[in-house]
Scaffold this active site. Structure first.
Site, PDB file in Angstrom:
ATOM      1  N   GLU A   1      43.249  48.078  41.440  1.00 54.51           N
ATOM      2  CA  GLU A   1      42.794  49.442  41.711  1.00 54.51           C
ATOM      3  C   GLU A   1      43.852  50.318  42.386  1.00 54.51           C
ATOM      4  O   GLU A   1      43.691  50.739  43.542  1.00 54.51           O
ATOM      5  CB  GLU A   1      41.534  49.413  42.583  1.00 54.51           C
ATOM      6  CG  GLU A   1      40.399  48.614  41.971  1.00 54.51           C
ATOM      7  CD  GLU A   1      39.111  48.699  42.794  1.00 54.51           C
ATOM      8  OE1 GLU A   1      39.140  49.273  43.893  1.00 54.51           O
ATOM      9  OE2 GLU A   1      38.082  48.191  42.320  1.00 54.51           O
TER      10      GLU A   1
ATOM     11  N   GLU B   1      35.593  42.895  38.295  1.00 57.60           N
ATOM     12  CA  GLU B   1      34.663  42.997  39.426  1.00 57.60           C
ATOM     13  C   GLU B   1      33.421  43.726  38.960  1.00 57.60           C
ATOM     14  O   GLU B   1      33.521  44.734  38.249  1.00 57.60           O
ATOM     15  CB  GLU B   1      35.243  43.802  40.603  1.00 57.60           C
ATOM     16  CG  GLU B   1      36.314  43.100  41.386  1.00 57.60           C
ATOM     17  CD  GLU B   1      36.829  43.947  42.543  1.00 57.60           C
ATOM     18  OE1 GLU B   1      36.081  44.766  43.113  1.00 57.60           O
ATOM     19  OE2 GLU B   1      38.015  43.777  42.864  1.00 57.60           O
TER      20      GLU B   1
HETATM   21  C1  BGC Z   1      37.566  46.308  45.567  1.00 61.03           C
HETATM   22  C2  BGC Z   1      36.969  45.206  46.391  1.00 61.03           C
HETATM   23  C3  BGC Z   1      35.761  45.743  47.143  1.00 61.03           C
HETATM   24  C4  BGC Z   1      34.732  46.166  46.106  1.00 61.03           C
HETATM   25  C5  BGC Z   1      33.427  46.673  46.688  1.00 61.03           C
HETATM   26  C6  BGC Z   1      36.556  47.179  44.867  1.00 61.03           C
HETATM   27  O1  BGC Z   1      36.954  48.504  44.987  1.00 61.03           O
HETATM   28  O2  BGC Z   1      38.527  45.810  44.680  1.00 61.03           O
HETATM   29  O3  BGC Z   1      37.954  44.684  47.237  1.00 61.03           O
HETATM   30  O4  BGC Z   1      35.244  44.846  48.055  1.00 61.03           O
HETATM   31  O5  BGC Z   1      35.272  47.194  45.326  1.00 61.03           O
HETATM   32  O6  BGC Z   1      33.621  47.846  47.386  1.00 61.03           O
END
Ligand code: BGC
Length: 454
Positions: free
Chosen positions: A173, A358
Site C-alpha cells: 500500500e 488482505e
Molecule cells: C494494512 C494493514 C492494516 C489493515 C486494516 C491495511 O491498510 O495493510 O496493515 O492493519 O489495512 O486497517
C-alpha cells in the site's frame, strides 16, 4: 442427462486457488530491538506521546517473534496454504543501509523454513510501512537515495531467502505510506505536506521498480506489488460529485497503479496536488513500470463521495451510508464493491494474475476469550460475503488466484493500537493465549472445501 449439482462441484475457485492469511512485522512481532535490530520509524512513532490510541506500542504486540513456531503450527492446523508476512528492515539492516545483521535475518530464515516444512507457501512483503528510523533521519522517502537504500535491502533479503520464498511483494500500500505518512500525518513519520506526499510517491514507485529488477536479478520468482483499492461512488449524479469521484479515484486507486502498470501518472493528480505537483521524469516512469507476475489487492470498503471545497487537497468528502453495516473502523461493509474493484482492475490494466492480499473486518471481540469460545458472526458474514464477491469476479472472467484473510491474529492496528481486532484468531494481550474464533473455524472449512457453495 444432467447431473444435479453437488456442493463440492459448485465451487467457482480454481483447484489451485491459494488460501491464506496475512500479517505484518510491526503489528505482530514484538521484541523490536531483539538480536541487534535497529530502532524503526514505527517504534519511534508509537513511543511519541499522543500518536497511538491508549499509548499502545508494538513492544510486545502478539509476541510472534518469540512464539513463531507455535503460530506456524496454528496456521497448519487451520489448513492455510499460504502466509503473507513482512520483513522488518530494521532487523536486517539496523542503520537502514550498509551493515547486514545476520541475527535479524535469521528470524525470517527460521520462519520461512517452518512455513515450508508445514507446506505453507511464504508470501513475503519487503516493506509494510516500518523501516529503520535512521532512514527517516536522512529524509526518508523524500531523499532520492531512498531508491538505492531499498534496492540494497531487497538484495540482502533476496540473497538470504530467495531460494524458498514463493511470492515477493515490494511494497504494501504505497498510497497509505504517502497519504498517512506525508500528507495527513496520522501514520509515521507524521508529516503534513502535499509537496512531500508527491515527492515520496515518486521515490516509492521508482524504488518499487528498482526493487523488482533486483529481485529478478537474484532469481526470485513471482514478483509483485500490493495496493489498496476502494471504489469511489458518487453521492449524486451532479457533475460536481462525479468530478470529485474522478479526483478521488485518481488520488487513491490510480496514483500508484498507473505508473506501475501503464508507465504514466493519472492526469487528475495535477488538479489534486496543484502547485505541489511535479511531472515525473521519463526515466522514473520507465523504472516504475516493470513487468509484474502478479498484483496484490487489499480491499476493505468503498467510499461514496461528494464535492467538498474544504476537503484538502482532493476536494471530495466521504458520505456515510447510514443504512449500511459498518465495521469498528467505521468502514461500510459492501461485498459487491469487491467484485466491482476486481473487474475495474481487469478493465483498466488488463489480465494480470490477481491475489486478494488482505480482506477482513474489525468487529468487537472481548479482551478475554470466554470458555465457550469466541463467536464472531459479523466477521463470518463479512468473510462469506466477500469470498462470494471474489467468486463472482472469477465467474465474470477475472483471473483471481488467491485470497489472504486479514488477519491471522488480533494485532496492533497502527494508530488505533490494540483497540480494533481483525484476527481470525483471538489474542489475549495479557497472557498471549491464542483462541481460534468461529471465523477461523469457518475459514478452515471453507479452505478444506475450496470455497464450495460460495
Ligand atoms: C494494512 C494493514 C492494516 C489493515 C486494516 C491495511 O491498510 O495493510 O496493515 O492493519 O489495512 O486497517
Amino acid at each position: 442427462m444432467t447431473l444435479p449439482d453437488t456442493p463440492q462441484a459448485s465451487t467457482a475457485f480454481p483447484h489451485d486457488f491459494l488460501w491464506g492469511a496475512a500479517t505484518s512485522a510491526y503489528q505482530i512481532e514484538g521484541s523490536p530491538l531483539a538480536d541487534g535490530a535497529g530502532i524503526s520509524n514505527w517504534h519511534r512513532f508509537a513511543h511519541t506521546p499522543g500518536r497511538i490510541t491508549h499509548g499502545d506500542t508494538g513492544d510486545v504486540a502478539c509476541d510472534h517473534y518469540r512464539r513463531m513456531p507455535q503460530d506456524v503450527a496454528l496456521m497448519k492446523q487451520l489448513g492455510l496454504q499460504a502466509y503473507r508476512f513482512s520483513v522488518a528492515w530494521s532487523r536486517v539492516m539496523p542503520e537502514g543501509r550498509g551493515r547486514i545483521n545476520p541475527a535479524g535475518l535469521g528470524f525470517y530464515d527460521r520462519l520461512v523454513d517452518a512455513l515450508c516444512e508445514a507446506g505453507i507457501a511464504p508470501l513475503l512483503t519487503l516493506h509494510h510501512w516500518d523501516w529503520p528510523a535512521a532512514l527517516d533521519d536522512r529524509g526518508g522517502w523524500l531523499n532520492p537515495d531512498s531508491v538505492g537504500w531499498f534496492a540494497d535491502y531487497a538484495q540482502a533479503v533476496a540473497r538470504a531467502l530467495g531460494d524458498r520464498v514463493a511470492f515477493w511483494a515490494t511494497f504494501n500500500e504505497p498510497w497509505v505510506i504517502t497519504d498517512g505518512g506525508y500528507l495527513y500525518g496520522t501514520l509515521a513519520p507524521g508529516h503534513r505536506s502535499a509537496y512531500e506526499a508527491a515527492i515520496a510517491a515518486r521515490h516509492l514507485m521508482v524504488a518499487h521498480g528498482t526493487g523488482v529488477q533486483v529481485l529478478r536479478a537474484e532469481g526470485c520468482k513471482q514478483v509483485g506489488l500490493v495496493v489498496n483499492l476502494e471504489p469511489k461512488d458518487a453521492a449524486s449524479d451532479s457533475p460536481a460529485d462525479r468530478a470529485a469521484c474522478v479526483r478521488a479515484e485518481a488520488y487513491m486507486n490510480r496514483q500508484f497503479l498507473d505508473p506501475a502498470l501503464l508507465g504514466r501518472c493519472p492526469e487528475p493528480l495535477r488538479e489534486v496536488f496543484g502547485e505541489a505537483w511535479v511531472d515525473w521524469p521519463a526515466a522514473d516512469l520507465a523504472l516504475a513500470r516493470q513487468p509484474l507476475d502478479w498484483l496484490g489487492i487489499n480491499y476493505y470498503t468503498r467510499s461514496v463521495n461528494r464535492h467538498d471545497d474544504n476537503a484538502w487537497p482532493v476536494r471530495a468528502s466521504p458520505v456515510r451510508q447510514s443504512q449500511a453495516t459498518h465495521t469498528e473502523t467505521g468502514w461500510e461493509v459492501r461485498a459487491q464493491s469487491l467484485t466491482d474493484t476486481l473487474c475495474w482492475v481487469k478493465q483498466h490494466y488488463g489480465d494480470l494474475p490477481l491475489y486478494i492480499t488482505e480482506n477482513g473486518a474489525a468487529f468487537y471481540d472481548p479482551p478475554v476469550a470466554p470458555p465457550e469460545g469466541v463467536d464472531d458472526p459479523l466477521r463470518v458474514a463479512y468473510l462469506r460475503s466477500h469470498l462470494g464477491a471474489v467468486a463472482d469476479a472469477i465467474r465474470a472472467g477475472v483471473d483471481v488466484r488467491g485470497y489472504m484473510a486479514w488477519s491471522l491474529l488480533d494485532n496492533l492496528e497502527w494508530a488505533h493500537g490494540f483497540s480494533k481486532r481483525f484476527g481470525l484468531v483471538h489474542v489475549n494481550l495479557a497472557t498471549q493465549q491464542r483462541t481460534p474464533k468461529a471465523s477461523a473455524r469457518w475459514y478452515a472449512q471453507t479452505i478444506a472445501s475450496n470455497g464450495a457453495g460460495l
